[in-house]
Design a protein around this motif. Sequence first.
Motif, mmCIF file in Angstrom:
data_model
loop_
_atom_site.group_PDB
_atom_site.id
_atom_site.type_symbol
_atom_site.label_atom_id
_atom_site.label_comp_id
_atom_site.label_asym_id
_atom_site.label_seq_id
_atom_site.Cartn_x
_atom_site.Cartn_y
_atom_site.Cartn_z
ATOM 1 N N GLY A 17 -4.583 -0.502 -1.723
ATOM 2 C CA GLY A 17 -3.931 -0.023 -0.514
ATOM 3 C C GLY A 17 -3.036 1.147 -0.862
ATOM 4 O O GLY A 17 -2.768 1.419 -2.034
ATOM 5 N N THR A 18 -2.576 1.845 0.156
ATOM 6 C CA THR A 18 -1.724 3.006 -0.061
ATOM 7 C C THR A 18 -0.416 2.857 0.700
ATOM 8 O O THR A 18 -0.307 2.046 1.618
ATOM 9 C CB THR A 18 -2.458 4.304 0.343
ATOM 10 N N ASP A 19 0.541 3.641 0.314
ATOM 11 C CA ASP A 19 1.851 3.689 0.949
ATOM 12 C C ASP A 19 1.840 4.858 1.923
ATOM 13 O O ASP A 19 1.078 5.802 1.757
ATOM 14 C CB ASP A 19 2.897 3.922 -0.153
ATOM 15 N N PHE A 20 2.682 4.854 2.932
ATOM 16 C CA PHE A 20 2.684 5.958 3.876
ATOM 17 C C PHE A 20 3.604 7.095 3.440
ATOM 18 O O PHE A 20 3.624 8.156 4.055
ATOM 19 C CB PHE A 20 3.054 5.474 5.288
ATOM 20 N N ILE A 21 4.357 6.914 2.369
ATOM 21 C CA ILE A 21 5.241 7.955 1.862
ATOM 22 C C ILE A 21 4.666 8.492 0.556
ATOM 23 O O ILE A 21 4.604 7.774 -0.438
ATOM 24 C CB ILE A 21 6.665 7.411 1.624
ATOM 25 N N PRO A 22 4.230 9.764 0.536
ATOM 26 C CA PRO A 22 3.674 10.323 -0.704
ATOM 27 C C PRO A 22 4.767 10.593 -1.736
ATOM 28 O O PRO A 22 5.936 10.786 -1.390
ATOM 29 C CB PRO A 22 3.021 11.630 -0.245
ATOM 30 N N ASN A 34 -0.675 10.617 -2.750
ATOM 31 C CA ASN A 34 -0.612 9.225 -2.298
ATOM 32 C C ASN A 34 -0.487 8.275 -3.482
ATOM 33 O O ASN A 34 -1.059 8.514 -4.537
ATOM 34 C CB ASN A 34 -1.868 8.860 -1.507
ATOM 35 N N LYS A 35 0.249 7.203 -3.287
ATOM 36 C CA LYS A 35 0.338 6.130 -4.276
ATOM 37 C C LYS A 35 -0.711 5.093 -3.911
ATOM 38 O O LYS A 35 -0.769 4.639 -2.775
ATOM 39 C CB LYS A 35 1.731 5.498 -4.269
#
Length: 60
Positions: A17-22, A34-35
Amino acid sequence: MDNKKCLKCGASEFAEGTDFIPIKPNKMALSGGNKIYTFCLECGEVDSIRVENTAIFRKK
């Protein structure tokens, strides 16, 4: 992610999954990477975190 086991609970099913804050090279940067988190589907333990687009962090 085959044959991987969670260190916390021993389960073997993982998802990404990814975070919404790059993550950005500095606070003034407009773009970032992206993380991507790899985590256990059973207990939620994060196995790894990686950054997409690492080229933006290289000095020119």
